[in-house]
Design a protein around this motif. Structure first.
Motif, mmCIF file in Angstrom:
data_model
loop_
_atom_site.group_PDB
_atom_site.id
_atom_site.type_symbol
_atom_site.label_atom_id
_atom_site.label_comp_id
_atom_site.label_asym_id
_atom_site.label_seq_id
_atom_site.Cartn_x
_atom_site.Cartn_y
_atom_site.Cartn_z
ATOM 1 N N GLY A 161 39.894 -34.144 32.925
ATOM 2 C CA GLY A 161 40.156 -34.340 31.511
ATOM 3 C C GLY A 161 39.219 -33.620 30.572
ATOM 4 N N SER A 162 38.283 -32.816 31.097
ATOM 5 C CA SER A 162 37.368 -32.042 30.259
ATOM 6 C C SER A 162 37.600 -30.562 30.476
ATOM 7 C CB SER A 162 35.908 -32.375 30.593
ATOM 8 O OG SER A 162 35.589 -33.696 30.224
ATOM 9 N N TYR A 163 37.425 -29.806 29.408
ATOM 10 C CA TYR A 163 37.603 -28.358 29.461
ATOM 11 C C TYR A 163 36.335 -27.652 29.007
ATOM 12 C CZ TYR A 163 42.643 -29.293 29.687
ATOM 13 O OH TYR A 163 43.885 -29.730 30.055
ATOM 14 N N THR A 164 36.200 -26.394 29.421
ATOM 15 C CA THR A 164 35.082 -25.573 28.965
ATOM 16 C C THR A 164 35.017 -25.563 27.441
ATOM 17 O OG1 THR A 164 35.259 -24.178 30.934
ATOM 18 C CG2 THR A 164 34.096 -23.251 29.038
ATOM 19 N N ALA A 165 36.160 -25.456 26.798
ATOM 20 C CA ALA A 165 36.209 -25.388 25.338
ATOM 21 C C ALA A 165 35.592 -26.612 24.669
ATOM 22 C CB ALA A 165 37.659 -25.232 24.875
ATOM 23 N N ASP A 166 35.616 -27.763 25.340
ATOM 24 C CA ASP A 166 35.109 -29.003 24.743
ATOM 25 C C ASP A 166 33.611 -28.931 24.474
ATOM 26 O OD1 ASP A 166 37.672 -30.056 24.942
ATOM 27 O OD2 ASP A 166 37.275 -31.012 26.879
ATOM 28 N N HIS A 167 32.899 -28.087 25.212
ATOM 29 C CA HIS A 167 31.443 -28.047 25.115
ATOM 30 C C HIS A 167 30.912 -26.668 24.731
ATOM 31 C CE1 HIS A 167 31.889 -31.857 27.192
ATOM 32 N NE2 HIS A 167 32.552 -31.235 28.153
ATOM 33 N N PHE A 168 31.807 -25.749 24.492
ATOM 34 C CA PHE A 168 31.446 -24.349 24.257
ATOM 35 C C PHE A 168 30.853 -24.144 22.864
ATOM 36 C CE2 PHE A 168 32.600 -20.112 22.697
ATOM 37 C CZ PHE A 168 32.142 -19.292 23.717
ATOM 38 N N VAL A 169 29.763 -23.377 22.800
ATOM 39 C CA VAL A 169 29.150 -22.997 21.525
ATOM 40 C C VAL A 169 29.410 -21.515 21.246
ATOM 41 C CG1 VAL A 169 27.000 -22.764 20.234
ATOM 42 C CG2 VAL A 169 27.364 -24.762 21.708
ATOM 43 N N SER A 170 29.030 -20.670 22.194
ATOM 44 C CA SER A 170 29.216 -19.226 22.010
ATOM 45 C C SER A 170 29.043 -18.527 23.350
ATOM 46 C CB SER A 170 28.210 -18.663 21.004
ATOM 47 O OG SER A 170 26.888 -18.798 21.494
ATOM 48 N N ALA A 171 29.438 -17.264 23.388
ATOM 49 C CA ALA A 171 29.239 -16.439 24.586
ATOM 50 C C ALA A 171 28.785 -15.056 24.148
ATOM 51 C CB ALA A 171 30.529 -16.331 25.393
ATOM 52 N N GLN A 172 27.997 -14.429 24.999
ATOM 53 C CA GLN A 172 27.668 -13.023 24.807
ATOM 54 C C GLN A 172 28.510 -12.201 25.769
ATOM 55 O OE1 GLN A 172 23.273 -12.564 25.008
ATOM 56 N NE2 GLN A 172 23.495 -12.012 22.845
ATOM 57 N N ALA A 173 28.954 -11.047 25.297
ATOM 58 C CA ALA A 173 29.819 -10.207 26.113
ATOM 59 C C ALA A 173 29.564 -8.741 25.798
ATOM 60 C CB ALA A 173 31.286 -10.551 25.864
ATOM 61 N N ILE A 174 29.894 -7.902 26.768
ATOM 62 C CA ILE A 174 29.864 -6.456 26.584
ATOM 63 C C ILE A 174 31.307 -5.991 26.466
ATOM 64 C CG2 ILE A 174 29.162 -4.230 27.520
ATOM 65 C CD1 ILE A 174 26.791 -5.992 26.893
ATOM 66 N N THR A 175 31.620 -5.315 25.369
ATOM 67 C CA THR A 175 32.985 -4.849 25.157
ATOM 68 C C THR A 175 33.258 -3.608 25.997
ATOM 69 O OG1 THR A 175 32.433 -3.367 23.332
ATOM 70 C CG2 THR A 175 32.874 -5.686 22.787
ATOM 71 N N ARG A 176 34.523 -3.225 26.042
ATOM 72 C CA ARG A 176 34.904 -2.026 26.794
ATOM 73 C C ARG A 176 34.224 -0.776 26.244
ATOM 74 N NH1 ARG A 176 35.200 1.735 28.994
ATOM 75 N NH2 ARG A 176 36.803 2.716 30.297
ATOM 76 N N SER A 177 33.870 -0.791 24.973
ATOM 77 C CA SER A 177 33.188 0.362 24.375
ATOM 78 C C SER A 177 31.668 0.291 24.527
ATOM 79 C CB SER A 177 33.550 0.477 22.893
ATOM 80 O OG SER A 177 33.217 -0.708 22.197
ATOM 81 N N GLY A 178 31.168 -0.763 25.181
ATOM 82 C CA GLY A 178 29.743 -0.854 25.463
ATOM 83 C C GLY A 178 28.919 -1.568 24.415
ATOM 84 N N ASP A 179 29.552 -2.317 23.525
ATOM 85 C CA ASP A 179 28.835 -3.047 22.485
ATOM 86 C C ASP A 179 28.537 -4.473 22.946
ATOM 87 O OD1 ASP A 179 28.969 -0.903 20.634
ATOM 88 O OD2 ASP A 179 31.041 -1.463 20.145
ATOM 89 N N LEU A 180 27.352 -4.967 22.590
ATOM 90 C CA LEU A 180 26.998 -6.362 22.848
ATOM 91 C C LEU A 180 27.479 -7.200 21.674
ATOM 92 C CD1 LEU A 180 25.483 -8.574 24.462
ATOM 93 C CD2 LEU A 180 23.436 -7.958 23.146
ATOM 94 N N VAL A 181 28.311 -8.214 21.952
ATOM 95 C CA VAL A 181 28.869 -9.046 20.886
ATOM 96 C C VAL A 181 28.667 -10.520 21.211
ATOM 97 C CG1 VAL A 181 30.599 -7.338 20.212
ATOM 98 C CG2 VAL A 181 31.170 -9.050 21.963
ATOM 99 N N THR A 182 28.650 -11.335 20.162
ATOM 100 C CA THR A 182 28.626 -12.784 20.309
ATOM 101 C C THR A 182 29.996 -13.324 19.948
ATOM 102 O OG1 THR A 182 26.261 -12.936 19.794
ATOM 103 C CG2 THR A 182 27.566 -14.935 19.549
ATOM 104 N N LEU A 183 30.562 -14.110 20.829
ATOM 105 C CA LEU A 183 31.909 -14.631 20.656
ATOM 106 C C LEU A 183 31.858 -16.124 20.367
ATOM 107 C CD1 LEU A 183 33.571 -12.863 23.723
ATOM 108 C CD2 LEU A 183 33.654 -12.113 21.339
ATOM 109 N N THR A 184 32.588 -16.565 19.361
ATOM 110 C CA THR A 184 32.704 -17.979 19.036
ATOM 111 C C THR A 184 33.983 -18.542 19.636
ATOM 112 O OG1 THR A 184 33.932 -17.579 16.995
ATOM 113 C CG2 THR A 184 31.510 -17.520 16.858
ATOM 114 N N ALA A 185 34.137 -19.856 19.524
ATOM 115 C CA ALA A 185 35.374 -20.488 19.989
ATOM 116 C C ALA A 185 36.579 -19.938 19.224
ATOM 117 C CB ALA A 185 35.281 -21.999 19.822
#
Length: 307
Positions: free
Chosen positions: A137-161
Motif C-alpha cells: 500500500g505504499s509507493y515510492t512517490a509517497d516519500h519522494f522529495v527529489s532526484a538527481q539525474a544525468i540527461t541524455r545531453s550530459g546535464d546534471l538536473v534535479t527532478l521534483t515529483a
C-alpha cells in the motif's frame, strides 16, 4: 552500430556484451555496448560525447527485466559502486541509484525512518524511482522529495515529483535520462518495530512467493482501481494473481517458461528458457485472462531489445 572510442573516459566500456547474466531471468541477447561509469562526472562527460543518434538504456540490477533474444542496439548504462551510497541527513534518506531497495530500507530503519515497504522489492533505487515501485500500500512517490539525474545531453538536473508526474507503476522520466540518486522524507518509527515489521514481511513473502526460483518479481500490474483524485492505483482487492488463477493459467508452461504454481503472477525460468518463451507465455496469459474476464493485464516486467 559505429565503433565508439572515448580515450578520456574513466569508466569501463565493453562492446558486444551479453546481458543474460545481468538479469534475474538469465535470458537475452547482446548489447552493442555496456558502459559502467566511474562517477557522476564521468557519466555526464560520456553522455555529452555520445552521438545523439546512439540510443541509451539505463539498467539497474535486472530484477524486473526481459532482454529479448536478439539483443539491444544501444549503449546500456549500468551504475555500480560509485552510485550505491546511502546517507541519513536528519529526517531525510539520500540513496544512490545503485543502492539496493532492501539495503535502503534497513539503513533507514536503523535511523528510525520508515521505508519498510522497500524491503521486499527486488531492485535498486533508480528503478524504484523510474517505475514508482510500491508494496504493502505504499509507493515510492509517497516519500519522494527529489532526484538527481544525468540527461541524455550530459546535464546534471534535479527532478521534483512534479517533473516525474508519478502514476501507478510509471513516471514521465525521459528516455535516456539516468537517475543517479534520490532523496526521501519517510515517516518516523521505532527502529526495533520497523525491523520486526520487515522480518514479518520477509516471512510472508517466502511463504507466498517462489523466492527460490528464477523469476523477475511480479509479471503483471494489478488491475488498477482509482483513488478519490482519479489516479490509478492497486490499493484494492482485484489482484493479477487472482485473475490469472481464475483463467486456469497457474502452472502453465511454454518451453522452459512457467507461471509459478506457488504464485501465478510470477513468471519463472525453470531452466533453459528463452526470452521468446518467457514473453510468449506472458502473452498467452494475457489472452486467457482477457477471454475469461475481459480484463487486459498490463506487463510490469519491462521487455526490451529485438526478437
Amino acid at each position: 552500430m559505429t565503433d565508439i572510442s572515448f580515450p578520456d573516459m574513466r569508466g569501463k566500456l565493453t562492446s558486444q556484451r551479453p546481458l543474460s547474466d545481468l538479469t534475474w531471468l538469465r535470458v537475452g541477447g547482446v548489447a552493442d555496448y555496456l558502459y559502467q561509469p566511474a562517477d557522476a562526472d564521468d557519466l555526464a562527460a560520456f553522455m555529452r560525447a555520445l552521438p545523439e543518434t546512439v540510443s541509451v538504456f539505463p539498467m539497474g540490477v535486472g530484477s524486473n527485466l526481459i532482454v529479448r533474444d536478439g539483443g539491444l542496439r544501444a549503449v546500456v548504462i549500468r551504475l555500480g559502486r560509485g552510485f550505491n551510497q546511502i546517507e541519513i541527513d536528519g529526517d531525510h534518506v539520500i540513496a544512490g541509484a545503485a543502492a539496493l531497495d532492501a539495503h535502503v530500507a534497513r539503513k533507514a530503519a536503523d535511523a528510525g525512518l520508515d521505508l519498510t515497504f522497500l524491503r521486499t522489492i527486488p531492485g535498486s533505487i533508480g528503478g524504484a524511482v523510474r517505475m514508482n515501485a510500491g508494496c504493502y500500500g505504499s509507493y515510492t512517490a509517497d516519500h519522494f522529495v527529489s532526484a538527481q539525474a544525468i540527461t541524455r545531453s550530459g546535464d546534471l538536473v534535479t527532478l521534483t515529483a512534479q517533473d516525474l508526474d508519478f502514476k501507478y507503476r510509471q513516471t514521465t522520466l525521459d528516455d535516456g535520462c539516468v537517475v543517479i540518486s534520490a532523496t526521501f522524507a519517510p515517516p518516523k518509527g521505532d527502529p526495533d518495530t520497523l525491523h520486526a515489521r520487515m522480518e514479518t514481511q520477509l516471512r510472508k513473502r517466502d511463504e507466498t512467493q517462489p523466492t527460490k526460483d528464477r523469476s523477475a518479481g511480479s509479471t503483471f500490474r494489478n488491475p488498477a482501481g482509482f483513488s478519490s483524485t482519479g489516479q490509478a492505483d492497486d490499493r484494492h482487492d482485484l489482484k493479477a494473481w487472482k485473475v490469472i488463477d481464475d483463467a486456469g493459467m497457474r502452472g502453465a508452461t511454454l518451453g522452459g517458461a512457467q507461471m509459478s504454481p506457488k504464485h501465478p503472477n510470477f513468471l519463472i525460468n525453470t531452466g533453459g528458457a528463452t526470452a521468446a518463451e518467457l514473453e510468449g507465455l506472458g502473452e498467452e496469459v494475457r489472452k486467457k485472462v482477457y477471454d475469461s474476464s475481459g480484463i487486459t493485464l498490463e506487463w510490469e516486467i519491462m521487455r526490451i531489445g529485438e526478437k
